[in-house]
Write an enzyme that holds these catalytic residues in place. Structure first.
Site, PDB file in Angstrom:
ATOM      1  N   LYS A   1      -9.679 -41.463  85.252  1.00  0.00           N
ATOM      2  CA  LYS A   1      -8.535 -42.226  84.728  1.00  0.00           C
ATOM      3  C   LYS A   1      -7.208 -41.555  85.068  1.00  0.00           C
ATOM      4  O   LYS A   1      -6.284 -42.206  85.557  1.00  0.00           O
ATOM      5  CB  LYS A   1      -8.654 -42.388  83.206  1.00  0.00           C
ATOM      6  N   ARG A  40      -8.186 -45.240  71.964  1.00  0.00           N
ATOM      7  CA  ARG A  40      -9.529 -44.656  71.979  1.00  0.00           C
ATOM      8  C   ARG A  40     -10.465 -45.333  70.982  1.00  0.00           C
ATOM      9  O   ARG A  40     -11.680 -45.170  71.074  1.00  0.00           O
ATOM     10  CB  ARG A  40      -9.466 -43.163  71.667  1.00  0.00           C
ATOM     11  N   ARG A  87     -14.228 -29.153  87.414  1.00  0.00           N
ATOM     12  CA  ARG A  87     -12.836 -29.504  87.136  1.00  0.00           C
ATOM     13  C   ARG A  87     -12.013 -28.291  86.722  1.00  0.00           C
ATOM     14  O   ARG A  87     -12.468 -27.429  85.986  1.00  0.00           O
ATOM     15  CB  ARG A  87     -12.785 -30.574  86.047  1.00  0.00           C
ATOM     16  N   ARG A 132     -11.744 -25.692  81.409  1.00  0.00           N
ATOM     17  CA  ARG A 132     -11.821 -25.825  79.959  1.00  0.00           C
ATOM     18  C   ARG A 132     -13.188 -25.382  79.469  1.00  0.00           C
ATOM     19  O   ARG A 132     -14.202 -25.558  80.140  1.00  0.00           O
ATOM     20  CB  ARG A 132     -11.587 -27.292  79.568  1.00  0.00           C
ATOM     21  N   ARG A 167     -19.608 -35.209  74.332  1.00  0.00           N
ATOM     22  CA  ARG A 167     -18.393 -36.017  74.394  1.00  0.00           C
ATOM     23  C   ARG A 167     -18.702 -37.459  74.798  1.00  0.00           C
ATOM     24  O   ARG A 167     -18.062 -38.404  74.332  1.00  0.00           O
ATOM     25  CB  ARG A 167     -17.398 -35.385  75.367  1.00  0.00           C
TER      26      ARG A 167
END
Length: 215
Positions: A13, A87, A126, A159, A170
Site C-alpha cells: 500500500k 482500519r 523489509r 522492525r 498481524r
C-alpha cells in the site's frame, strides 16, 4: 480523485501510494506519517500524540480522526490517498461522516490482494527508516548505500515485528478487524481488487489501470 488503499501488511500500500503521489500529485494520508509529523509539531494535539506514544499506548480513533480532519481541511486539488486508514468499520463510518461534512467525494476503494507466502517474503526483508518513514527491501528495493535511507540518509532498520510469526499474528488481527471493510465498500459499489503480485512497476501499472478516468 480521492481513493482508499486497502490490503494486509506487506501488500504494498505505502509503495503504491508513493508512486501515485509522484505521478499524479496526490497527497498520501498515512496514519504513521501523520503521527510522526504531529509528534514533532509542538502543537497541543502533537503533545497529546507524543505523550500517548511515549507511554506505549495506542492512539485513539478520536486523535486519528482529528489528524485526518486537519489534513483534509487544508484542501488539495489533486486528491487524497488514504493509506492505512480506515482500519475498522468504526473508522470507516467516521470517515464517511467527515467527507460528507467537508463535501469531499470518495471515488474508489482499491484492495491489494496477495498470497500469504509472498507477504512473508516481503516482510522479512523489509527495512524502514526511523527518521522519515521510507521503506526499502533487501532484495526488491535495496538502498543505494547499505542500511542507509536514500531520501534522508537516516539509518535503516528491520522492525522487531517484521518476522513470520509476528506477521501471521498481524494478519489474523487484520482479517478480524480490517477485512470486514471489503464488504463495507463492496456494498457501496466503490471497491475494486488489484493483485499486488509481481514487480513494483507491474503492480503500479495494474493500479493505474483500475483508477477511474479523470479526463
Amino acid at each position: 480523485m480521492n481513493i482508499i488503499l486497502l490490503g494486509p501488511p506487506g501488500s504494498g500500500k505505502g509503495t503504491q501510494a508513493g508512486i501515485l503521489v509522484s505521478d499524479l500529485g496526490m497527497v498520501q494520508l498515512s496514519t504513521g506519517d501523520m503521527l510522526r509529523e504531529a509528534r514533532s509539531s509542538g502543537t497541543e494535539l502533537g503533545e497529546r500524540v507524543a505523550a500517548i506514544m511515549d507511554a506505549g499506548e495506542l492512539v485513539t480513533d478520536e486523535i486519528i480522526n482529528s489528524l485526518i480532519r486537519e489534513k483534509l481541511s487544508e484542501g488539495q486539488k489533486s486528491g487524497y490517498i488514504f493509506d492505512g486508514y480506515p482500519r475498522t468499520l468504526v473508522q470507516a463510518d467516521a470517515l464517511d461522516t467527515l467527507l460528507e461534512e467537508l463535501d469531499i467525494g470518495l471515488d474508489m476503494v482499491l484492495e491489494l490482494t496477495v498470497d500469504v507466502d509472498l507477504l512473508v517474503a516481503r516482510i522479512v526483508g523489509r527495512l524502514s527508516c526511523g527518521r522519515c518513514g521510507s521503506v526499502f527491501h533487501r532484495e526488491t528495493k535495496p538502498p543505494a548505500v547499505e542500511d542507509t535511507c536514500d531520501n534522508c540518509e537516516g539509518e535503516l532498520q528491520q522492525r522487531k515485528d517484521d518476522n513470520e510469526l509476528s506477521l501471521r499474528t498481524r494478519l489474523m488481527e487484520y482479517y478480524q478487524k480490517t477485512a470486514p471493510l471489503t464488504g463495507y465498500y463492496y456494498r457501496s459499489g466503490q471497491l475494486k481488487f488489484v493483485s499486488s503480485g509481481g514487480t513494483i512497476p507491474e503492480v503500479a501499472a495494474k493500479v493505474k489501470a483500475a483508477l477511474p478516468a479523470t479526463g
